[in-house]
Scaffold this motif. Structure first.
Motif, PDB file in Angstrom:
ATOM      1  N   ALA A   1      -0.532   1.867   0.182  1.00 46.43           N
ATOM      2  CA  ALA A   1      -0.299   0.878   1.242  1.00 46.43           C
ATOM      3  C   ALA A   1       0.021   1.577   2.559  1.00 46.43           C
ATOM      4  CB  ALA A   1       0.833  -0.064   0.843  1.00 46.43           C
TER       5      ALA A   1
ATOM      6  N   THR B   1      -3.769  -8.830   7.918  1.00 49.35           N
ATOM      7  CA  THR B   1      -3.276  -8.246   9.170  1.00 49.35           C
ATOM      8  C   THR B   1      -2.287  -9.184   9.853  1.00 49.35           C
ATOM      9  OG1 THR B   1      -5.148  -9.169  10.403  1.00 49.35           O
ATOM     10  CG2 THR B   1      -5.414  -6.961   9.484  1.00 49.35           C
TER      11      THR B   1
ATOM     12  N   VAL C   1      -6.217  -7.082   2.112  1.00 48.05           N
ATOM     13  CA  VAL C   1      -5.358  -6.638   3.208  1.00 48.05           C
ATOM     14  C   VAL C   1      -5.257  -7.774   4.209  1.00 48.05           C
ATOM     15  CG1 VAL C   1      -5.048  -5.012   5.112  1.00 48.05           C
ATOM     16  CG2 VAL C   1      -5.979  -4.209   2.926  1.00 48.05           C
TER      17      VAL C   1
ATOM     18  N   ILE D   1      -0.445  -5.820   2.082  1.00 52.55           N
ATOM     19  CA  ILE D   1      -1.507  -5.111   1.382  1.00 52.55           C
ATOM     20  C   ILE D   1      -1.331  -5.359  -0.112  1.00 52.55           C
ATOM     21  CG2 ILE D   1      -2.564  -2.858   0.998  1.00 52.55           C
ATOM     22  CD1 ILE D   1      -1.306  -2.054   3.753  1.00 52.55           C
TER      23      ILE D   1
ATOM     24  N   ILE E   1      -3.109   3.045   4.088  1.00 53.00           N
ATOM     25  CA  ILE E   1      -3.929   2.044   4.775  1.00 53.00           C
ATOM     26  C   ILE E   1      -3.295   1.639   6.105  1.00 53.00           C
ATOM     27  CG2 ILE E   1      -4.771  -0.337   4.651  1.00 53.00           C
ATOM     28  CD1 ILE E   1      -5.037   0.102   1.595  1.00 53.00           C
TER      29      ILE E   1
ATOM     30  N   SER F   1       1.971  -6.278   8.243  1.00 52.25           N
ATOM     31  CA  SER F   1       0.756  -6.428   7.433  1.00 52.25           C
ATOM     32  C   SER F   1       1.180  -6.593   5.981  1.00 52.25           C
ATOM     33  CB  SER F   1      -0.172  -5.216   7.589  1.00 52.25           C
ATOM     34  OG  SER F   1       0.485  -4.020   7.186  1.00 52.25           O
TER      35      SER F   1
ATOM     36  N   LEU G   1      -7.054  -1.844  -4.801  1.00 50.50           N
ATOM     37  CA  LEU G   1      -6.844  -2.763  -3.690  1.00 50.50           C
ATOM     38  C   LEU G   1      -7.481  -4.113  -3.977  1.00 50.50           C
ATOM     39  CD1 LEU G   1      -5.836  -3.065  -0.697  1.00 50.50           C
ATOM     40  CD2 LEU G   1      -8.204  -2.598  -0.053  1.00 50.50           C
TER      41      LEU G   1
ATOM     42  N   PHE H   1     -10.641  -5.519   8.755  1.00 45.57           N
ATOM     43  CA  PHE H   1     -10.208  -6.300   7.601  1.00 45.57           C
ATOM     44  C   PHE H   1     -10.592  -7.772   7.675  1.00 45.57           C
ATOM     45  CE2 PHE H   1      -7.510  -2.545   7.770  1.00 45.57           C
ATOM     46  CZ  PHE H   1      -7.749  -2.035   6.499  1.00 45.57           C
TER      47      PHE H   1
END
Length: 379
Positions: A257, A288, A286, A272, A260, A270, A283, A114
């Motif tokens: 979500a 992290t 994203v 999303i 993922i 996380s 989407l 990501f």
């Protein structure tokens, strides 16, 4: 007697003062001490922390890892929440564990997916999560091709860096020539296509942009808490439509979500994000890391930062569902204390607090500031 938990947040967003507040007000009534570092001496997270340091500037990722390990050993950090240089830090998880520090961050493989939005879109699409049509543009010709194709499909084109966080670098393409109307009111993210193309053709450095259609509201950010077993413990959507904010547990947002977070092992926290393309969610991004707005879930009766710290320490909180969904709200600014210091804006060296509470430049590689003793900052 239960020992205190020592948590470190490095160069993070100002909003994370609320993350820190929630850790201290944890439902376990566990003592928490927070260490914060930042490159900006006026960051409110420094004033909100129990102890704080100015970070040295100009460190390579590898050098920053060494700096971080030293911080963890010297400060007795139990849980480290890395934002700056997250990728380099998680690659050394074993070294931090050897120092007694748990990383509240995904494994390096998940972070790598990501970091680049093009790689991320390809990966997410492969597991059946819808993404918007997109093109990668590195020069003027590629940008023009992408814009013309999006316009042919009836979309308005926009672009943003292929790597980066938040809305930095986001622009919307317009065919309208630059005029006085664009100098009225607040600055706009709209940029004339001809000016962008001219700038690209004159640029000496390359660009790496993701070109895609302008997505519509609502925007839904799903905050996820995921264990190292790849099982989501918590997923709640935060909705945004103009100024109006709210919460949702609708599966049209939560199901992709979870797919993922679990499919790519986004351990710990996380965020999303989805928006609408026509009548379906796709989407958008994203993250992290913990979202800046994570604290807003307290309006649903959950303390997610504390649940994440528990999980990082091996104390699994189990599946967490909100006891209720908070009412719709909006976000307004409010004052937060800063350290009572005077800092020359042209200062390039690190600094420390003197007996008068003034930061003086010193040749040391890092600077310790004890904001509670200096200012009686937030509890």
């Amino acid at each position: 007697m239960v020992s205190r938990v020592r948590v470190w947040l490095n160069r993070t967003y100002a909003e994370n003062v609320f993350f820190m507040d929630q850790l201290r007000r944890n439902p376990s009534d566990r003592a928490v001490e927070i260490h914060a570092t930042h490159g900006d001496p006026d960051s409110p997270v420094l004033a909100a922390a129990d102890t704080a340091e100015l970070e040295p500037e100009g460190l390579s990722p590898a050098a920053y890892v060494e700096y971080a390990l030293t911080q963890c050993e010297r400060r007795g950090i139990d849980v480290f929440v890395p934002r700056l240089h997250q990728s380099a830090i998680v690659a050394h998880r074993a070294d931090f564990e050897a120092a007694g520090t748990a990383l509240l961050a995904p494994p390096p493989e998940a972070v790598a997916v990501f970091e680049d939005k093009v790689v991320a879109y390809q990966a997410v699409e492969s597991i059946g999560v819808p993404v918007p049509p997109w093109w990668r543009a590195r020069d003027a010709d590629e940008l023009l091709t992408a814009v013309e194709e999006l316009e042919r499909l009836g979309h308005r084109a926009c672009f943003k860096p292929a790597s980066g966080a938040g809305g930095v670098g986001f622009r919307m393409i317009t065919r309208e020539p630059f005029s006085l109307s664009q100098l009225k009111g607040f600055p706009s993210p709209q940029v004339p296509l001809d000016q962008v193309l001219e700038s690209l053709r004159r640029a000496e450095e390359p660009v790496d942009w993701l070109v895609m259609p302008r997505l519509e509201q609502p925007e839904v950010s799903v905050d996820c808490l995921t264990g190292s077993d790849n099982r989501v413990r918590l997923a709640i959507g935060r909705t945004k439509h103009g100024r109006r904010r709210g919460f949702t547990l609708h599966e049209r947002w939560l199901e992709p979500a979870r797919r993922i977070a679990e499919g790519f092992g986004l351990h710990h926290l996380s965020n999303i994000q989805f928006r609408m393309l026509g009548d379906r969610p796709v989407l958008m991004d994203v993250n992290t890391r913990p979202a800046g707005g994570l604290h807003q879930l307290s309006l649903c009766g959950v303390n997610v930062p504390w649940a994440a710290v528990r999980l990082a320490l091996g104390d699994d909180p189990g599946e967490i569902g909100p006891p209720f969904l908070g009412q719709d709200y909006t976000v307004v600014s409010a004052p937060r204390p800063l350290l009572p210091v005077t800092v020359p804006r042209q200062r390039t060296g690190p600094a420390t607090v003197t007996g008068t509470g003034t930061l003086d430049a010193l040749p040391a590689p890092a600077t310790t500031v004890e904001p509670r003793a200096a200012s009686g900052a937030l509890q």
